[in-house]
Structures are given as C-alpha cells and as structure tokens.
Design an enzyme around this catalytic site. Sequence first.
Site, mmCIF file in Angstrom:
data_model
loop_
_atom_site.group_PDB
_atom_site.id
_atom_site.type_symbol
_atom_site.label_atom_id
_atom_site.label_comp_id
_atom_site.label_asym_id
_atom_site.label_seq_id
_atom_site.Cartn_x
_atom_site.Cartn_y
_atom_site.Cartn_z
ATOM 1 N N ALA A 33 26.527 -16.518 13.468
ATOM 2 C CA ALA A 33 26.129 -15.040 12.777
ATOM 3 C C ALA A 33 26.608 -14.356 11.848
ATOM 4 C CB ALA A 33 25.353 -14.327 13.979
ATOM 5 N N THR A 37 24.710 -12.496 8.458
ATOM 6 C CA THR A 37 24.428 -11.148 8.187
ATOM 7 C C THR A 37 24.007 -10.239 6.982
ATOM 8 O OG1 THR A 37 27.096 -10.555 8.818
ATOM 9 C CG2 THR A 37 24.927 -10.198 10.588
ATOM 10 N N ARG A 45 25.466 -10.557 18.855
ATOM 11 C CA ARG A 45 26.456 -10.331 19.740
ATOM 12 C C ARG A 45 27.283 -9.026 19.632
ATOM 13 N NH1 ARG A 45 25.064 -15.282 20.695
ATOM 14 N NH2 ARG A 45 24.730 -16.071 23.094
ATOM 15 N N GLN A 112 25.953 -22.532 14.284
ATOM 16 C CA GLN A 112 25.362 -21.566 15.736
ATOM 17 C C GLN A 112 24.475 -21.357 15.102
ATOM 18 O OE1 GLN A 112 29.321 -19.825 16.690
ATOM 19 N NE2 GLN A 112 28.336 -19.827 18.474
ATOM 20 N N ASP A 115 18.761 -20.595 11.119
ATOM 21 C CA ASP A 115 18.027 -19.951 10.343
ATOM 22 C C ASP A 115 17.775 -21.034 8.447
ATOM 23 O OD1 ASP A 115 20.654 -20.148 8.616
ATOM 24 O OD2 ASP A 115 21.089 -17.903 8.835
ATOM 25 N N HIS A 132 22.858 -25.311 17.920
ATOM 26 C CA HIS A 132 21.238 -24.244 17.899
ATOM 27 C C HIS A 132 20.121 -24.779 17.911
ATOM 28 C CE1 HIS A 132 24.629 -21.187 19.664
ATOM 29 N NE2 HIS A 132 24.721 -22.652 20.458
#
Length: 278
Positions: A33, A37, A45, A112, A115, A132
Amino acid sequence: MAEQPVGEQPHDQWARAREVFASARRVTALTGAGVSTASGIPDFRGPQGMWTRNPESQRLTDISAYVADPEVRTLAWQRRLTHPAWDAVPGSAHRALADLDHAGRLGALITQNIDELHQQSGVDASRIIELHGTLFATICLDCGATGSMHASLARVRDGEGDPPCRACGGILKSRTVSFGESLDPAVLRAAQRAALNCDVFLAAGTSLTVAPAAGLAELSVRAGARLIICNAEPTPYDALATAVLGGALEDVLPALVAEPFDPADAPLRTYGDPGTWA
Ligand SMILES: [Zn+2]
C-alpha cells in the site's frame, strides 16, 4: 548519483543499498500500500490506515459476511463506486519501478495492491503478479465468470444495489482476495519463482506482516538474494535485509533506481519453478 543519503537514512544503510542495487541485474520487487498512498489510495494497516481507524470497514471485505449478508454487498458496491483507484495516477515510486523495467532489470513485480497503478505507470503487464487480484474486474462466486468492474458499476449507478451475475444470477464481487479467501495457487507459485530468481529482492511500501506475501522476502534471502526494504515503518524482516531505508518512497525509490548500473560478474542465479520441486 546520490552521494548523500535521501531523506533521513542512516548513511551506512544508504551506502549498502546503493552498492547492492547498482550491481543487481535482475530485481524482483514486492510492493504494498505504501507505494500508492501518495496517489491518494489509503493504506489499510498503517497508523492512518482505513482498518486501523475504522475496523468496521474490514467487515466489508470479509468473504463470509459478503456471501451471507446482502446489506454488506450493497455497502461494498457503494464503496467500490467511490474508490479512489478510479481517479488515481501513478506517482514517482511507480514511475521509478517502470524505469527499472525499461532498463531491463526488473524480473518481476509482485504487488499486494489492487489499483493497477503499476500497469498504468508502464511496467510490462506480463511482469506484474497481482497477489491480491485487481479491483478492475469482477468474478462470480457461483460460476466463476469474470467481467469488467466498470460495467458492473454502471449497473449500480442505474439502481441495482447488488448486481447479480448475468450468466447465472450468482453473487458478483471484485476479483480481489478477501479476508477468509486463499491466494490463487498459480499466482503464489509465480511469486515464489520470482522471489527465487533474482539478485535483489526489493520490498517497498509493505509492512511484510501478511502471509504468504511476507514470506517471499525470506524465501528470496534463503536462496541467496540480497534484500532491500523501503518502508516508513519497521518490518519483521528488517534483520534479514542488507539495507533498510525509511522515509518517503516517492524520494527513495527514484534515487535508488537512478544509481548507475554496475553489473556484477557473477552468473544470474536461477532456481527454477518451486512447483516442480520434488
Ligand atoms: Zn455466475
């Protein structure tokens, strides 16, 4: 060449990362992630993570709640409608990995993230392993038919709260791995193969706390690769790493990739396919 550490890196960590990365002919990257960001996609998390702040939203991605409760599905579709991925654009961390690919040094990019920002940034899609899954496709939980997420979202906009599969009437969801679901074994095997067949395993923007993704870093080190971790927070694998770089990925990854390539003489290491091991 960045002579000085980028951001607040301890000097020895930056020097070791530079040295190892500059000689790496085949890099396998694992991203989480943290690389997205800066593109406006929230971390789940981290300290500001969606689940850290609102544990109830974790329920929306739990597969048993999703299957059992039409209300959860309706809420999940509303979330998908407004997901920040639809408007996000790749950031400098994504572009740095695309540069590495264009330089012929990226063996595989395991992510992971769901997007598709790595695809958007220009990394060859055949090198991207989506552990994922992807938010950009749907799958029917009953017949397995896959389809376009945008087509299903159009149905939600037209008033269907929980659009069923057109083929069989079954439950549709995004083609992502939810809590309570296993990873696709073929995808995991491809990721393991990539972890084994590289000079450097670069873990970027991932907390390395979710199995089995986290174990890939250790698998790679056991096979003889050097591990570089770029993450804002400490990870459980920091002690295994040749170098650990904190700070903003948007600065760290471009600086690392910009290091002049100085190939090592050693032959490329190749361990084959873990699926064929006796
Ligand atoms: Zn179906």
